[in-house]
Design a protein around this motif. Structure first.
Motif, PDB file in Angstrom:
ATOM      1  N   ALA A 176       0.843  -1.200   0.000  1.00 27.34           N
ATOM      2  CA  ALA A 176       0.000   0.000   0.000  1.00 27.34           C
ATOM      3  C   ALA A 176       0.873   1.242   0.000  1.00 27.34           C
ATOM      4  N   TYR A 177       0.373   2.275  -0.646  1.00 27.85           N
ATOM      5  CA  TYR A 177       0.971   3.615  -0.538  1.00 27.85           C
ATOM      6  C   TYR A 177       0.029   4.403   0.357  1.00 27.85           C
ATOM      7  N   GLY A 178       0.428   4.596   1.603  1.00 32.11           N
ATOM      8  CA  GLY A 178      -0.488   5.231   2.539  1.00 32.11           C
ATOM      9  C   GLY A 178      -1.746   4.383   2.642  1.00 32.11           C
TER      10      GLY A 178
ATOM     11  N   PRO B 180      16.458  -0.750 -13.324  1.00 26.82           N
ATOM     12  CA  PRO B 180      15.224  -0.019 -13.082  1.00 26.82           C
ATOM     13  C   PRO B 180      14.602   0.622 -14.319  1.00 26.82           C
ATOM     14  N   GLU B 181      13.317   0.886 -14.187  1.00 25.46           N
ATOM     15  CA  GLU B 181      12.578   1.627 -15.197  1.00 25.46           C
ATOM     16  C   GLU B 181      13.195   3.018 -15.315  1.00 25.46           C
ATOM     17  N   GLY B 182      13.149   3.591 -16.516  1.00 28.67           N
ATOM     18  CA  GLY B 182      13.698   4.933 -16.682  1.00 28.67           C
ATOM     19  C   GLY B 182      15.216   4.924 -16.646  1.00 28.67           C
TER      20      GLY B 182
ATOM     21  N   GLU C 127       6.604  -5.623 -18.380  1.00 25.16           N
ATOM     22  CA  GLU C 127       6.513  -4.977 -19.690  1.00 25.16           C
ATOM     23  C   GLU C 127       5.110  -4.517 -20.053  1.00 25.16           C
ATOM     24  N   GLN C 128       5.046  -3.374 -20.725  1.00 21.91           N
ATOM     25  CA  GLN C 128       3.807  -2.997 -21.396  1.00 21.91           C
ATOM     26  C   GLN C 128       3.799  -3.546 -22.816  1.00 21.91           C
ATOM     27  N   ASN C 129       4.989  -3.811 -23.366  1.00 25.46           N
ATOM     28  CA  ASN C 129       5.080  -4.409 -24.696  1.00 25.46           C
ATOM     29  C   ASN C 129       4.834  -5.916 -24.566  1.00 25.46           C
TER      30      ASN C 129
ATOM     31  N   GLY D 244       0.757  -5.907 -17.983  1.00 28.75           N
ATOM     32  CA  GLY D 244      -0.403  -5.206 -17.445  1.00 28.75           C
ATOM     33  C   GLY D 244      -0.408  -3.776 -17.936  1.00 28.75           C
ATOM     34  N   ALA D 245      -1.570  -3.148 -17.839  1.00 33.37           N
ATOM     35  CA  ALA D 245      -1.720  -1.779 -18.330  1.00 33.37           C
ATOM     36  C   ALA D 245      -1.047  -0.794 -17.363  1.00 33.37           C
ATOM     37  N   ASN D 246      -1.038   0.468 -17.758  1.00 36.23           N
ATOM     38  CA  ASN D 246      -0.578   1.549 -16.883  1.00 36.23           C
ATOM     39  C   ASN D 246      -1.278   1.500 -15.545  1.00 36.23           C
ATOM     40  N   GLY D 247      -0.511   1.560 -14.477  1.00 35.99           N
ATOM     41  CA  GLY D 247      -1.126   1.639 -13.161  1.00 35.99           C
ATOM     42  C   GLY D 247      -1.605   0.305 -12.612  1.00 35.99           C
ATOM     43  N   ALA D 248      -1.328  -0.798 -13.303  1.00 37.86           N
ATOM     44  CA  ALA D 248      -1.793  -2.114 -12.846  1.00 37.86           C
ATOM     45  C   ALA D 248      -1.052  -2.570 -11.591  1.00 37.86           C
ATOM     46  N   GLY D 249       0.176  -2.042 -11.399  1.00 40.19           N
ATOM     47  CA  GLY D 249       0.949  -2.426 -10.211  1.00 40.19           C
ATOM     48  C   GLY D 249       2.254  -3.130 -10.550  1.00 40.19           C
ATOM     49  N   LYS D 250       2.677  -3.035 -11.792  1.00 40.57           N
ATOM     50  CA  LYS D 250       3.891  -3.755 -12.219  1.00 40.57           C
ATOM     51  C   LYS D 250       5.131  -3.212 -11.498  1.00 40.57           C
ATOM     52  N   THR D 251       5.258  -1.885 -11.514  1.00 41.17           N
ATOM     53  CA  THR D 251       6.428  -1.283 -10.862  1.00 41.17           C
ATOM     54  C   THR D 251       6.396  -1.542  -9.359  1.00 41.17           C
ATOM     55  N   THR D 252       5.208  -1.490  -8.782  1.00 40.10           N
ATOM     56  CA  THR D 252       5.076  -1.761  -7.345  1.00 40.10           C
ATOM     57  C   THR D 252       5.516  -3.196  -7.022  1.00 40.10           C
TER      58      THR D 252
ATOM     59  N   ASP E  56      12.631  -3.840 -15.479  1.00 40.27           N
ATOM     60  CA  ASP E  56      11.408  -3.045 -15.448  1.00 40.27           C
ATOM     61  C   ASP E  56      11.285  -2.265 -16.757  1.00 40.27           C
ATOM     62  N   GLU E  57      10.378  -2.681 -17.602  1.00 37.78           N
ATOM     63  CA  GLU E  57      10.086  -2.001 -18.867  1.00 37.78           C
ATOM     64  C   GLU E  57      11.326  -1.753 -19.718  1.00 37.78           C
ATOM     65  N   PRO E  58      12.050  -2.812 -20.067  1.00 39.55           N
ATOM     66  CA  PRO E  58      13.257  -2.578 -20.870  1.00 39.55           C
ATOM     67  C   PRO E  58      12.988  -1.946 -22.233  1.00 39.55           C
TER      68      PRO E  58
ATOM     69  N   GLU F  89      -4.159   0.854  -1.479  1.00 40.73           N
ATOM     70  CA  GLU F  89      -3.553  -0.458  -1.688  1.00 40.73           C
ATOM     71  C   GLU F  89      -3.306  -0.663  -3.182  1.00 40.73           C
ATOM     72  N   ALA F  90      -2.036  -0.841  -3.562  1.00 43.91           N
ATOM     73  CA  ALA F  90      -1.694  -0.988  -4.984  1.00 43.91           C
ATOM     74  C   ALA F  90      -1.644  -2.453  -5.404  1.00 43.91           C
ATOM     75  N   LEU F  91      -1.253  -3.340  -4.491  1.00 37.70           N
ATOM     76  CA  LEU F  91      -1.259  -4.778  -4.770  1.00 37.70           C
ATOM     77  C   LEU F  91      -2.135  -5.456  -3.732  1.00 37.70           C
TER      78      LEU F  91
HETATM   79  P1  ATP Z   1       3.158   2.116 -15.065  1.00 36.66           P
HETATM   80  O1  ATP Z   1       3.387   1.216 -16.208  1.00 36.66           O
HETATM   81  O2  ATP Z   1       2.373   3.341 -15.401  1.00 36.66           O
HETATM   82  O3  ATP Z   1       4.399   2.396 -14.244  1.00 36.66           O
HETATM   83  P2  ATP Z   1       2.455   0.105 -13.155  1.00 36.66           P
HETATM   84  O4  ATP Z   1       1.699  -1.080 -13.611  1.00 36.66           O
HETATM   85  O5  ATP Z   1       3.906  -0.042 -12.972  1.00 36.66           O
HETATM   86  O6  ATP Z   1       2.160   1.311 -14.123  1.00 36.66           O
HETATM   87  P3  ATP Z   1       2.431   1.099 -10.476  1.00 36.66           P
HETATM   88  O7  ATP Z   1       3.372   2.206 -10.786  1.00 36.66           O
HETATM   89  O8  ATP Z   1       2.926  -0.046  -9.724  1.00 36.66           O
HETATM   90  O9  ATP Z   1       1.759   0.583 -11.822  1.00 36.66           O
HETATM   91  O10 ATP Z   1       1.164   1.724  -9.744  1.00 36.66           O
HETATM   92  C1  ATP Z   1       0.117   0.933  -9.168  1.00 36.66           C
HETATM   93  C2  ATP Z   1      -0.833   1.844  -8.407  1.00 36.66           C
HETATM   94  O11 ATP Z   1      -0.171   2.427  -7.285  1.00 36.66           O
HETATM   95  C3  ATP Z   1      -1.360   3.010  -9.237  1.00 36.66           C
HETATM   96  O12 ATP Z   1      -2.708   3.184  -8.906  1.00 36.66           O
HETATM   97  C4  ATP Z   1      -0.518   4.173  -8.796  1.00 36.66           C
HETATM   98  O13 ATP Z   1      -1.257   5.365  -8.915  1.00 36.66           O
HETATM   99  C5  ATP Z   1      -0.231   3.852  -7.348  1.00 36.66           C
HETATM  100  N1  ATP Z   1       1.091   4.394  -6.943  1.00 36.66           N
HETATM  101  C6  ATP Z   1       2.292   4.080  -7.488  1.00 36.66           C
HETATM  102  N2  ATP Z   1       3.302   4.720  -6.865  1.00 36.66           N
HETATM  103  C7  ATP Z   1       2.718   5.478  -5.897  1.00 36.66           C
HETATM  104  C8  ATP Z   1       3.209   6.376  -4.887  1.00 36.66           C
HETATM  105  N3  ATP Z   1       4.506   6.613  -4.746  1.00 36.66           N
HETATM  106  N4  ATP Z   1       2.286   6.958  -4.088  1.00 36.66           N
HETATM  107  C9  ATP Z   1       0.962   6.705  -4.219  1.00 36.66           C
HETATM  108  N5  ATP Z   1       0.449   5.871  -5.124  1.00 36.66           N
HETATM  109  C10 ATP Z   1       1.298   5.257  -5.942  1.00 36.66           C
END
Ligand code: ATP
Length: 237
Positions: free
Chosen positions: A12-14, A84-86, A193-195, A36-44, A161-163, A17-19
């Motif tokens: 969770a972020y605060g 890492p990503e970026g 990956e998004q690809n 997974g799509a943008n914001g799905a939680g891959k980076t988390t 992460d997203e090579p 809950e992201a996962l």
């Molecule tokens: P992307 O491809 O856009 O990076 P992702 O699949 O990697 O997307 P995450 O970055 O893991 O997704 O984000 C998952 C959820 O957690 C999203 O709803 C995002 O808004 C939220 N989130 C990510 N980082 C933070 C943060 N530092 N603080 C609050 N919420 C966050």
């Protein structure tokens, strides 16, 4: 043998809950893709594995050890390394200095020299530019440098992460060719990956993440041909 296992991992972020309790495994020798799509939680998910984000629930086991509470730098020492990503290379340092940084946890100078040879052979572009500052490289070259730097820690498991992010199609293919080669040389890889097309066609197995939950898993080929995956992630109706 199972190298990495996530059981019911919640992050969770605060209060957000992201996962929501994800479980997945990576076996030794595999390439596993998490799509997974943008914001799905891959980076988390990657942050939870590398230790830069703590779990609110669940357990992560690496190489038979519970690492759920282990510090991030100690996870690197155990053989878990993230590119890492970026990209996040050191822009003011040369290509060689960046690669040396990847080996900072190691003391075996013969092994380091051998891995440096291997990285420069895998990435001839980096060999040509070894004295150039990292920040002056093209996007594709910086991505290669980030992967090369991660390999210098001689990881048991390489987290990518997203090579393909921000790269042209030809460069994406080159990067994935190298990923396949790294795996064939014995490194296990978990790839976010998004690809989805490239990732699934290169992976032994894959997982689909949607809004913090794993909704599907299967072999790379099965997922590539799955109608709902095609529709949502491969742009084919
Ligand atoms: P992307 O491809 O856009 O990076 P992702 O699949 O990697 O997307 P995450 O970055 O893991 O997704 O984000 C998952 C959820 O957690 C999203 O709803 C995002 O808004 C939220 N989130 C990510 N980082 C933070 C943060 N530092 N603080 C609050 N919420 C966050």
């Amino acid at each position: 043998m199972t190298l990495l296992e996530l059981e019911n991992v919640t992050v969770a972020y605060g209060r957000i809950e992201a996962l929501h309790g994800i479980s997945l495994t990576v076996n030794e020798g595999e390439v596993v893709a998490l799509i997974g799509a943008n914001g799905a939680g891959k980076t988390t998910t990657m942050r939870a594995i590398s230790g830069t984000r703590s779990l609110s629930e669940g357990k992560i086991t690496f190489n038979g050890e519970d690492i759920s509470k282990l510090r991030a730098d100690l996870r690197v020492v155990r053989g878990l390394c993230q590119s890492p990503e970026g990209r996040q290379i050191f822009p003011g340092m040369t290509v060689m200095e960046n690669l040396d940084m990847g080996a900072y946890t190691r003391r075996d100078s013969a092994g380091i020299a051998a891995d440096l040879d291997r990285v420069l052979t895998l990435f001839p572009r980096l060999a040509e530019r070894r004295k150039q500052a990292g920040g002056t490289l093209s996007g594709g070259e910086q991505q290669m440098l980030a992967v090369g730097r991660a390999l210098m820690s001689r990881p048991k498991l390489l987290l990518l992460d997203e090579p393909s992010m921000g790269l042209a199609p030809l460069v994406i293919r080159q990067i994935f060719d190298i990923i396949t080669e790294i795996n064939q040389q014995g490194t296990t890889i978990l790839l976010v990956e998004q690809n989805a097309q490239q990732a699934l066609s290169r992976a032994h197995r894959g997982y689909v993440l949607e809004t913090g939950r794993i909704v599907k898993e299967g072999s790379g080929q099965d997922l590539l041909h799955d109608p709902s995956v095609k529709e949502a992630y491969l742009g084919v109706a």
